[in-house]
Write an enzyme that holds these catalytic residues in place. Structure first.
Site, mmCIF file in Angstrom:
data_model
loop_
_atom_site.group_PDB
_atom_site.id
_atom_site.type_symbol
_atom_site.label_atom_id
_atom_site.label_comp_id
_atom_site.label_asym_id
_atom_site.label_seq_id
_atom_site.Cartn_x
_atom_site.Cartn_y
_atom_site.Cartn_z
ATOM 1 N N GLY A 159 0.548 -1.302 -0.087
ATOM 2 C CA GLY A 159 0.458 0.253 0.133
ATOM 3 C C GLY A 159 0.260 1.409 0.388
ATOM 4 O O GLY A 159 1.865 1.360 -0.324
ATOM 5 N N ASP A 190 -8.342 -0.997 0.780
ATOM 6 C CA ASP A 190 -9.171 0.555 0.539
ATOM 7 C C ASP A 190 -9.226 0.543 -0.330
ATOM 8 O O ASP A 190 -10.496 1.784 -0.533
ATOM 9 C CB ASP A 190 -8.992 1.154 1.840
ATOM 10 N N GLY A 234 -10.906 0.591 6.184
ATOM 11 C CA GLY A 234 -10.918 1.693 5.280
ATOM 12 C C GLY A 234 -10.651 2.975 7.255
ATOM 13 O O GLY A 234 -11.632 2.957 7.008
ATOM 14 N N ARG A 235 -9.320 2.760 6.950
ATOM 15 C CA ARG A 235 -8.879 3.789 7.989
ATOM 16 C C ARG A 235 -9.174 5.230 7.084
ATOM 17 O O ARG A 235 -9.480 5.932 7.934
ATOM 18 C CB ARG A 235 -7.384 4.153 7.479
ATOM 19 N N ILE A 344 -12.400 -10.921 5.591
ATOM 20 C CA ILE A 344 -11.957 -9.939 4.506
ATOM 21 C C ILE A 344 -11.152 -10.247 4.255
ATOM 22 O O ILE A 344 -10.590 -10.848 2.813
ATOM 23 C CB ILE A 344 -13.126 -8.837 4.608
ATOM 24 N N ARG A 345 -10.116 -9.521 4.608
ATOM 25 C CA ARG A 345 -8.273 -9.525 3.781
ATOM 26 C C ARG A 345 -7.743 -10.353 3.380
ATOM 27 O O ARG A 345 -6.223 -10.435 3.207
ATOM 28 C CB ARG A 345 -8.151 -7.785 4.804
HETATM 29 N N1 LIG Z 1 8.134 6.762 4.279
HETATM 30 C C1 LIG Z 1 8.758 5.462 4.617
HETATM 31 N N2 LIG Z 1 10.498 5.109 3.800
HETATM 32 C C2 LIG Z 1 10.169 4.265 3.972
HETATM 33 N N3 LIG Z 1 9.887 2.978 4.863
HETATM 34 C C3 LIG Z 1 8.716 3.623 4.727
HETATM 35 C C4 LIG Z 1 8.334 4.443 4.900
HETATM 36 N N4 LIG Z 1 6.739 4.230 4.998
HETATM 37 C C5 LIG Z 1 6.405 2.586 4.773
HETATM 38 N N5 LIG Z 1 7.411 2.523 5.051
HETATM 39 C C6 LIG Z 1 7.832 1.179 5.034
HETATM 40 O O1 LIG Z 1 6.418 -0.303 4.268
HETATM 41 C C7 LIG Z 1 5.834 -0.631 5.164
HETATM 42 C C8 LIG Z 1 4.991 -0.768 5.263
HETATM 43 O O2 LIG Z 1 3.964 0.091 5.489
HETATM 44 P P1 LIG Z 1 2.266 0.081 6.245
HETATM 45 O O3 LIG Z 1 2.552 -0.540 7.075
HETATM 46 O O4 LIG Z 1 2.205 1.327 5.979
HETATM 47 O O5 LIG Z 1 1.743 -1.211 5.272
HETATM 48 P P2 LIG Z 1 1.073 -0.322 4.061
HETATM 49 O O6 LIG Z 1 2.059 -0.198 2.290
HETATM 50 O O7 LIG Z 1 0.860 1.507 4.080
HETATM 51 O O8 LIG Z 1 0.085 -1.326 3.537
HETATM 52 P P3 LIG Z 1 -1.145 -1.607 4.302
HETATM 53 O O9 LIG Z 1 -2.225 -1.073 2.592
HETATM 54 O O10 LIG Z 1 -1.531 -2.070 4.821
HETATM 55 O O11 LIG Z 1 -1.284 -0.219 5.177
HETATM 56 C C9 LIG Z 1 6.615 -1.291 6.207
HETATM 57 O O12 LIG Z 1 8.288 -1.568 6.658
HETATM 58 C C10 LIG Z 1 7.018 0.133 6.291
HETATM 59 O O13 LIG Z 1 8.196 1.003 7.483
HETATM 60 O O1 LIG Z 2 -3.495 -4.895 11.646
HETATM 61 P P1 LIG Z 2 -3.495 -4.139 10.886
HETATM 62 O O2 LIG Z 2 -2.827 -4.997 10.465
HETATM 63 O O3 LIG Z 2 -2.673 -3.141 11.173
HETATM 64 O O4 LIG Z 2 -4.056 -3.656 9.882
HETATM 65 C C1 LIG Z 2 -5.181 -3.056 9.248
HETATM 66 C C2 LIG Z 2 -5.496 -2.213 8.525
HETATM 67 O O5 LIG Z 2 -4.903 -2.340 7.475
HETATM 68 C C3 LIG Z 2 -5.957 -2.197 6.294
HETATM 69 O O6 LIG Z 2 -6.887 -3.269 5.985
HETATM 70 C C4 LIG Z 2 -5.066 -2.297 5.049
HETATM 71 O O7 LIG Z 2 -4.440 -3.025 4.671
HETATM 72 C C5 LIG Z 2 -6.427 -0.663 6.977
HETATM 73 O O8 LIG Z 2 -7.717 -0.817 6.485
HETATM 74 C C6 LIG Z 2 -6.536 -1.339 8.139
HETATM 75 O O9 LIG Z 2 -6.621 -0.156 9.231
HETATM 76 MG MG LIG Z 3 -1.361 1.761 4.282
#
Ligand SMILES: Nc1ncnc2c1ncn2[C@@H]1O[C@H](COP(=O)(O)OP(=O)(O)OP(=O)(O)O)[C@@H](O)[C@H]1O
Ligand SMILES: O=P(O)(O)OC[C@H]1O[C@](O)(CO)[C@@H](O)[C@@H]1O
Ligand SMILES: [Mg+2]
Length: 420
Positions: A159, A190, A234-235, A344-345
């Site tokens: 994401g 999301d 859905g954050r 769901i996910r």
């Molecule tokens: N600005 C950044 N610089 C380097 N790494 C990052 C940055 N932001 C997020 N990451 C890294 O990316 C990885 C995934 O980020 P995160 O946990 O927010 O999930 P996501 O990809 O947004 O998916 P989700 O939709 O499930 O939240 C983590 O290891 C996080 O530390």
């Molecule tokens: O419980 P976790 O792994 O932090 O993930 C929850 C989040 O992951 C998401 O499904 C995005 O992947 C968000 O909607 C939700 O807030």
């Molecule tokens: Mg994210």
């Protein structure tokens, strides 16, 4: 805005059906003559290029999955491997394990070699065969490892956070003069990624959410004054809540982060639920996890390992408020609460998502082979495109509350435009 290419393309592609480097897809629809509409960024078309930056048999590719689970992660891994091996005859594909943490050798998550046959039936499983994680990344250590392993291209499936991490890796490689193609594949149930009409996993999430809403509806209408509350993920965006409402047509109230609401007062949410139950005997409420956050006392915000703000739990909060409102109105109530987020996910991808995953993955491989980097495969107006990662990371997509989609929600559930 164009995507960076690592250098001149000198190798002939074994693929066919090439797209030209000059074709562009505008972000915005031009609404008509005489209007000064801004087309927005013009994106490169995705697809196979005739000339490649990398010599396919010499390529070493890496794949990593990060963030929360999402239906289709394994489909993307499989199609990446199959396109690399089968389409381009790349010899070595490595799967980094446990998210970005696995890029840092100090974490001892030994990568796995991915063969054509080792991904045979993984698309039938939910989750990710590579594992995933949240949490900080030591970008310098990750890049050292990628250079040491002679990785030419890294596919980052995740994401918004993952794509920000991918951008940091891209920048670090650029600074060190290492020609790494960093290509993102946009994952999230999301559906809140900019310049992507639909992320993979979203439609499976809707399908699963609809099953839960069906159950909620059956529970609510089978008892006296039944109210069912279903919390979905859905954050920052209410696409799951909105889409599931339209798909189900049995939801009476849909609460999303984009539309603040009041609980109390004549025109508040609670009065509307009571009125609906008095009138029809039952109600189904669907609430996105990021809705109504302003109803909680302001206090310092906790974050998860990746730095995402931890949300207050709106589901039980609403259920309690509904209980208290019915008690105050001396109205009997049977309340049912559903929180199906992880259920769901973690599902495997449905048919539409399986198709999308395959398309995203193959376009990602075509882009990387042509030396495209610092980009994510997007999709706009039904067309696959290359989006600079900097643009993806610049914000998040939200529901347009003046748009057709939200209007369909209001038409389906008949709730007022605003509460309070
Ligand atoms: N600005 C950044 N610089 C380097 N790494 C990052 C940055 N932001 C997020 N990451 C890294 O990316 C990885 C995934 O980020 P995160 O946990 O927010 O999930 P996501 O990809 O947004 O998916 P989700 O939709 O499930 O939240 C983590 O290891 C996080 O530390
Ligand atoms: O419980 P976790 O792994 O932090 O993930 C929850 C989040 O992951 C998401 O499904 C995005 O992947 C968000 O909607 C939700 O807030
Ligand atoms: Mg994210």
């Amino acid at each position: 805005m164009t995507v960076t290419t690592l250098g001149p393309c000198r190798f002939r592609s074994p693929r066919s059906g090439f797209v030209s480097e000059d074709e562009r897809v505008p972000a915005n629809i031009i609404r008509g003559p005489g209007r000064d509409d801004d087309p927005g960024p013009l994106f490169e078309l995705a697809g196979p290029r005739e000339m490649l930056f990398f010599d396919p048999p010499r390529v070493r590719a890496g794949i990593v999955t990060c963030g929360g689970l999402c239906p289709g992660l394994n489909n993307v891994i499989r199609s990446l491997v199959r396109e690399l091996h089968g389409g381009y005859e790349v010899r070595e594909v490595i799967g980094f394990r446990m998210g970005y943490g696995g890029l840092d050798p100090r974490n001892h998550h030994e990568p796995v070699v991915l063969h054509h046959s080792s991904v045979d039936d993984i698309h039938q499983q939910g989750g990710t065969i590579l594992g995933t994680s949240r949490g900080p990344v030591d970008v310098a250590a990750a890049v050292d490892n990628l250079i040491r392993r002679k990785i030419d291209m890294l596919f980052c499936i995740g994401g918004d956070g993952t794509q920000r991490g991918a951008f940091a890796i891209y920048e670090a490689c650029k600074a060190r003069g290492h020609a790494l193609a960093v290509v993102g594949v946009p994952k999230t149930i999301d559906n809140d990624v900019l310049y992507v009409d639909r992320t993979f996993g979203y439609l499976t999430a809707l399908e699963e959410a609809r099953h839960v809403i069906d159950a909620a509806h059956n529970e609510a209408r089978s008892v006296e004054n039944g109210v069912a509350v279903v919390k979905v993920m859905g954050r920052h965006a209410g696409f799951i809540a909105a889409g599931a409402t339209i798909a189900s047509q049995d939801v009476n109230f849909t609460l999303v982060p984009e539309v603040p609401f009041r609980l109390d007062g004549e025109h508040g949410f609670l009065a509307a639920v009571i009125e609906r139950v008095r009138d029809r005997g039952h109600a189904v409420v669907v609430v996105a996890e990021g809705a109504g956050q302003d109803l909680f006392p302001a206090e310092p915000k906790a974050t998860d390992a990746s730095g995402n703000v931890k949300l207050k739990d709106i589901g039980p909060f609403l259920a309690k408020a509904i209980g208290e409102a019915f008690a105050a109105a001396k109205l009997p109530l049977t309340l049912r609460y559903f929180d199906p987020g992880y259920q769901i996910r973690s599902r495997p991808a449905n048919c539409e998502d399986a198709v999308l995953c395959d398309m995203f993955a193959r376009q990602a491989v075509h882009a990387a082979m042509a030396g495209k980097t610092g980009m994510v495969v997007g999709q706009l107006h039904g067309t696959f495109i290359h989006v600079p990662t900097a643009l993806i990371a610049s914000g998040a997509k939200q529901l347009d509350t003046d748009g057709l989609f939200w209007h369909s929600v209001l038409a389906a559930n008949q709730q007022p435009d605003r509460f309070g």
